[in-house]
Design an enzyme around this catalytic site. Structure first.
Site, PDB file in Angstrom:
ATOM      1  N   CYS A  73     -12.703  39.656  35.258  1.00  0.00           N
ATOM      2  CA  CYS A  73     -11.351  39.545  34.707  1.00  0.00           C
ATOM      3  C   CYS A  73     -10.794  38.154  34.990  1.00  0.00           C
ATOM      4  CB  CYS A  73     -10.442  40.603  35.325  1.00  0.00           C
ATOM      5  SG  CYS A  73      -8.825  40.720  34.528  1.00  0.00           S
ATOM      6  N   ASP A  74      -9.990  37.678  34.058  1.00  0.00           N
ATOM      7  CA  ASP A  74      -9.268  36.431  34.276  1.00  0.00           C
ATOM      8  C   ASP A  74      -7.908  36.543  33.598  1.00  0.00           C
ATOM      9  OD1 ASP A  74      -9.830  33.605  35.436  1.00  0.00           O
ATOM     10  OD2 ASP A  74      -8.680  33.266  33.611  1.00  0.00           O
ATOM     11  N   THR A  75      -6.888  35.974  34.235  1.00  0.00           N
ATOM     12  CA  THR A  75      -5.518  36.038  33.710  1.00  0.00           C
ATOM     13  C   THR A  75      -4.936  34.631  33.657  1.00  0.00           C
ATOM     14  OG1 THR A  75      -5.218  38.242  34.663  1.00  0.00           O
ATOM     15  CG2 THR A  75      -3.222  37.048  34.052  1.00  0.00           C
TER      16      THR A  75
END
EC number: 3.6.1.9
Length: 195
Positions: A73-75
């Site tokens: 995941c990356d935000t």
């Protein structure tokens, strides 16, 4: 089957515990600077998430009969299609928060699931619009002194004191925290995993 989170983020770990009782954490060693932003925020976060998950899959070097589901995941925070990452110092944090003051920005999270048994990959993203109230300089300085802004994209955490700045949100709250649970749950189901 084991679920593996490819992230050192304590916020993501706490969120994942809301839907999965037991998982491992293996921090990805992927260098994010290798993915260049070319103007498409959704594509960018999905690429980062996939590269993080893939680096953990490579690290595991699984045997054919082991099944793991790796969660990458990356935000990012985007304002007028400019990415606001984690601020390097308090001055940069001030500038970011001043930019977001009174405006709507977008928070994107990319998610990748990799099934190590069959190398099946699912990737998707979530985008949430966040409207900040107008902030005074003293509001910003007071927040920066609390010390919660330097390790967060866009220099704020909605789940902490920074939540006071948020006037409206359209979309997934958990996306803004860093792991969109509804989307993640649907992605697991699409891989035949019922949580």
């Amino acid at each position: 089957m084991k679920v593996i989170l490819a992230s050192s983020s304590v916020r993501r770990q706490k969120l994942l515990y809301r839907i999965i009782d037991d998982f491992d954490v293996i921090v990805s060693n992927f260098d994010e600077s290798l993915v260049e932003f070319e103007g498409d925020c959704a594509y960018y976060v999905m690429e980062l998430a996939q590269k993080k998950a893939a680096s953990v899959e490579k690290y595991l070097n699984n045997k054919a009969n082991d099944r793991n589901i790796i969660v990458g995941c990356d935000t990012i925070v985007s304002f007028k299609n400019k990415i606001l990452g984690k601020p390097g110092d308090e001055e940069e944090a001030f500038d970011m928060l001043k930019l977001l003051s009174g405006n709507v920005h977008k928070v994107y999270s990319g998610i990748t699931l990799i099934d190590t048994l069959n190398h099946k990959i699912k990737k998707d993203f979530v985008c949430t619009d966040v409207k900040f109230s107008t902030l005074s300089d003293s509001d910003i300085v007071k927040y920066i002194k609390k010390g919660e802004c330097l390790d967060k994209a866009g220099a704020y955490g909605i789940q902490g004191y920074g939540g006071l700045f948020v006037e409206e949100i359209h979309g997934c709250y958990y996306n803004v925290v860093g792991l969109p649970l509804n989307k993640l749950s649907k992605m697991f189901r699409s891989m035949g995993v019922n949580l």
